[in-house]
Design a protein around this motif. Structure first.
Motif, PDB file in Angstrom:
ATOM      1  N   GLY A  18       0.776  -1.174  -0.094  1.00  0.00           N
ATOM      2  CA  GLY A  18      -0.083  -0.015   0.071  1.00  0.00           C
ATOM      3  C   GLY A  18       0.814   1.211   0.067  1.00  0.00           C
ATOM      4  N   ARG A 301      -0.706  -9.607   1.173  1.00  0.00           N
ATOM      5  CA  ARG A 301       0.700 -10.157   1.380  1.00  0.00           C
ATOM      6  C   ARG A 301       0.326 -11.157   2.569  1.00  0.00           C
ATOM      7  N   LYS A 306      -1.221 -10.001   8.819  1.00  0.00           N
ATOM      8  CA  LYS A 306      -2.569  -9.853   8.111  1.00  0.00           C
ATOM      9  C   LYS A 306      -3.607 -10.795   8.698  1.00  0.00           C
ATOM     10  N   GLU A 378      -3.362  -2.816  11.564  1.00  0.00           N
ATOM     11  CA  GLU A 378      -3.413  -2.506  10.152  1.00  0.00           C
ATOM     12  C   GLU A 378      -3.595  -0.907  10.251  1.00  0.00           C
ATOM     13  N   CYS A 380      -3.576   1.425   7.814  1.00  0.00           N
ATOM     14  CA  CYS A 380      -4.822   1.908   7.204  1.00  0.00           C
ATOM     15  C   CYS A 380      -5.331   0.895   6.560  1.00  0.00           C
ATOM     16  N   GLY A 381      -4.575   0.214   5.610  1.00  0.00           N
ATOM     17  CA  GLY A 381      -5.420  -0.880   4.821  1.00  0.00           C
ATOM     18  C   GLY A 381      -5.937  -0.238   3.520  1.00  0.00           C
ATOM     19  N   LEU A 382      -5.723  -0.765   2.356  1.00  0.00           N
ATOM     20  CA  LEU A 382      -6.306  -0.122   1.332  1.00  0.00           C
ATOM     21  C   LEU A 382      -7.359  -1.023   0.556  1.00  0.00           C
TER      22      LEU A 382
HETATM   23  C1  GLC Z   1       1.504  -0.087   5.121  1.00  0.00           C
HETATM   24  C2  GLC Z   1       0.214  -0.707   6.109  1.00  0.00           C
HETATM   25  C3  GLC Z   1      -1.058  -0.436   5.445  1.00  0.00           C
HETATM   26  C4  GLC Z   1      -1.380   0.815   4.921  1.00  0.00           C
HETATM   27  C5  GLC Z   1      -0.072   0.988   3.747  1.00  0.00           C
HETATM   28  C6  GLC Z   1      -0.094   2.616   3.214  1.00  0.00           C
HETATM   29  O1  GLC Z   1       2.005  -0.989   4.501  1.00  0.00           O
HETATM   30  O2  GLC Z   1       0.623  -1.993   6.275  1.00  0.00           O
HETATM   31  O3  GLC Z   1      -2.373  -0.833   6.433  1.00  0.00           O
HETATM   32  O4  GLC Z   1      -2.676   0.985   4.048  1.00  0.00           O
HETATM   33  O5  GLC Z   1       1.136   1.109   4.461  1.00  0.00           O
HETATM   34  O6  GLC Z   1      -0.232   3.451   4.025  1.00  0.00           O
END
Ligand code: GLC
Ligand code: ADP
Length: 480
Positions: A18, A301, A306, A378, A380-382
């Motif tokens: 992400g 991933r 996760k 997490e 944010c998580g997309l």
């Molecule tokens: C990281 C986090 C994910 C987030 C991403 C972008 O890889 O694991 O939660 O959305 O960065 O900010």
């Protein structure tokens, strides 16, 4: 407002997660608000292949054992990039962080210290007449940017450090600290030192003018021992300069009305096209072509973070309730094997694609009925945001950005017509199982499910609000 954004990944040039999506999308989201953003990233082979038309804009004769040059230009997609071409650091086979054997490159700390040192130099002196007002550094790979800016003469830009994931800290053995070319006074418990190592992530936290992370809930979680990765104390000390700004999605790239990777276009106003993608997913994953079974997806991933071991644990329930499961991911070999074993048990109900496949991730978002994101943490998580936009109902752990972006469709929410998905807590198989039961129950009521999907698709997931928050932050730092 001139912003130098510094990161190890940027979509569409190079992506492992992400971070790349966010670094790639932010410039376009900030441009209409009066920001001129240039993204500085390493010249890995995949990047160098794509940037033949860039021009040389700066030269660094001695960059940790070799020379480097910065190439400057604009991608076809519109993003202004600065590429650090330093073959002794980046021209290697394998991944961007690890060799063909899967192990991290032993000199990773130095590879990204070089990126940070170059960013700091551009921050102070500018490049080809362009001097940034703000340097925005992302994750540990750019954590040393504010440290390299801390000493030295003359005006310096303000710095923002964004934590996308605190699990990766960029440690270098204290014995090797000298290699970073930084003054010794930073190797201290109130500086970079972290239990005998130097931590690039801690550098970003301690030395930047402001720290952000990618959701408000994660900004609070980070300050607790369970989530802070040993840096919760430092984050508490800097709490007055820490805030959470939610990620958005690139709504041009992720748009079911125009997406060329999906089987047929659809929208909130007319979702009928979604069925064609469901059929295509069932075909691609070797599942029985059954429009009425709930199709659950995973796009991830495969790592401890996760929580996908919970999906393995609850797979029996998914099958027993008549569902199908399609998994796209790669990572932990034990999880890859576990999903493959599941596929063998129920080949027409479970589909597994091990690997990284951007177009397939779009098709799966379009074709699935629901997506599982049972993360232990997490930031944010997309994937749940893409899912909302594609009318795929997120079933998520109530943590970090998942808690901030999905509205649980409990009875009260359904009466108030506000739910967009399902949340569960704590992050256990039992709690996931309960959320699955609720999802299957609602799916059986097709009219209620259609309403839920409508609300999900209309939930705003773009960058508008968050881009304004970044600009307000940049401006407040410049005024301070
Ligand atoms: C990281 C986090 C994910 C987030 C991403 C972008 O890889 O694991 O939660 O959305 O960065 O900010
Ligand atoms: P993280 O950055 O922690 O991996 P995010 O949800 O923020 O989690 O972002 C993951 C990004 O990577 C999304 O764009 C998702 O679609 C993509 N992705 C993850 N695994 C795969 C895969 N196997 N194939 C294609 N895209 C993937």
């Amino acid at each position: 407002l001139r912003i130098l954004s510094v990161a190890s990944e940027c979509y569409p040039l190079v992506k492992t997660g992400g971070l790349a999506d966010v670094v790639g999308a932010l410039p376009g989201a900030l441009a209409p608000l009066g920001c001129e953003v240039k993204v500085l990233l390493p010249g890995y082979p995949v990047v160098m292949d794509r940037v033949a038309r860039l021009t040389m804009a700066a030269y660094f004769p001695d960059l940790f054992g070799g020379s480097g040059r910065v190439l400057s230009g604009r991608l076809d997609e519109g993003t202004d990039v600065l590429v650090l071409d330093a073959p002794h650091l980046y021209e290697r086979p394998g991944g961007i962080y690890n060799g063909p054997d899967g192990r991290d490159w032993p000199d990773n700390a130095l590879r990204f210290a070089a990126l940070s040192a170059v960013a700091a130099a551009i921050g102070r002196r500018g490049i080809a007449g362009w001097v940034p007002d703000i340097v925005h550094a992302h994750d540990w790979q750019a954590g040393l940017v504010p440290v390299y800016l801390a000493d030295g003469e003359g005006p310096r830009p303000k710095t923002v450090f964004t934590i996308h994931n605190i699990a990766f800290q960029g440690l270098i053995d204290g014995m090797d600290y000298w290699k970073l070319g930084l003054p010794w006074h930073h190797y201290h418990v109130d500086g970079l030192e972290f239990y005998g190592d130097a931590s690039a992530l801690k550098g970003g936290i301690v030395y930047s003018d402001w720290i952000t992370t990618v959701s408000p809930t994660y900004a609070r979680e980070l300050r607790t021992p369970g989530f802070g990765g040993g840096l919760d104390g430092v984050l508490n000390q800097r709490a007055g300069r820490l805030s959470g700004i939610l990620n958005g999605v690139d709504t041009g790239e992720w748009n079911p009305e125009t997406d060329s990777s999906i089987a047929a276009p659809f929208s909130a106003a007319d979702v009928s096209g979604k069925a064609a993608s469901k059929r295509a997913v069932q075909g691609a994953f070797g599942l029985s072509a059954d429009p009425d079974r709930m199709l659950l997806s995973v796009i991830s991933r495969l790592t401890e973070q996760k929580g996908l071991d919970l999906v393995i644990a609850e797979a029996g329930r998914i099958l027993q309730r008549g569902g199908q499961l399609a998994v796209l991911g790669s990572g932990d070999p034990a999880l890859e094997l576990a999903f493959a074993a599941l596929k063998r048990q129920a080949p027409d109900r479970v589909g597994v694609s091990i690997g990284y496949d951007e177009p397939l991730s779009h098709l799966l978002q379009a074709g699935a009925d629901a997506i599982l994101v049972p993360s232990r943490f997490e930031p944010c998580g997309l994937t749940q945001l893409y899912a909302l936009r594609y009318g795929t109902i997120p079933i998520v752990a109530r943590t970090g950005g998942l808690a901030d972006t999905v509205i649980d469709a409990n009875d009260a929410a359904l009466k108030a017509r506000t739910g967009t998905g399902f949340q569960f807590a704590p992050v256990t198989a039992e709690a996931l199982g309960f959320a699955l039961e609720r999802a299957f129950d609602l799916y059986e009521d097709r009219a209620a499910w259609a309403k839920l999907r409508q609300r999900a698709m209309r939930h705003p997931v773009g960058w508008e609000t968050s881009a304004k928050q970044y600009v307000a932050l940049y401006k407040s730092l410049l005024q301070a």
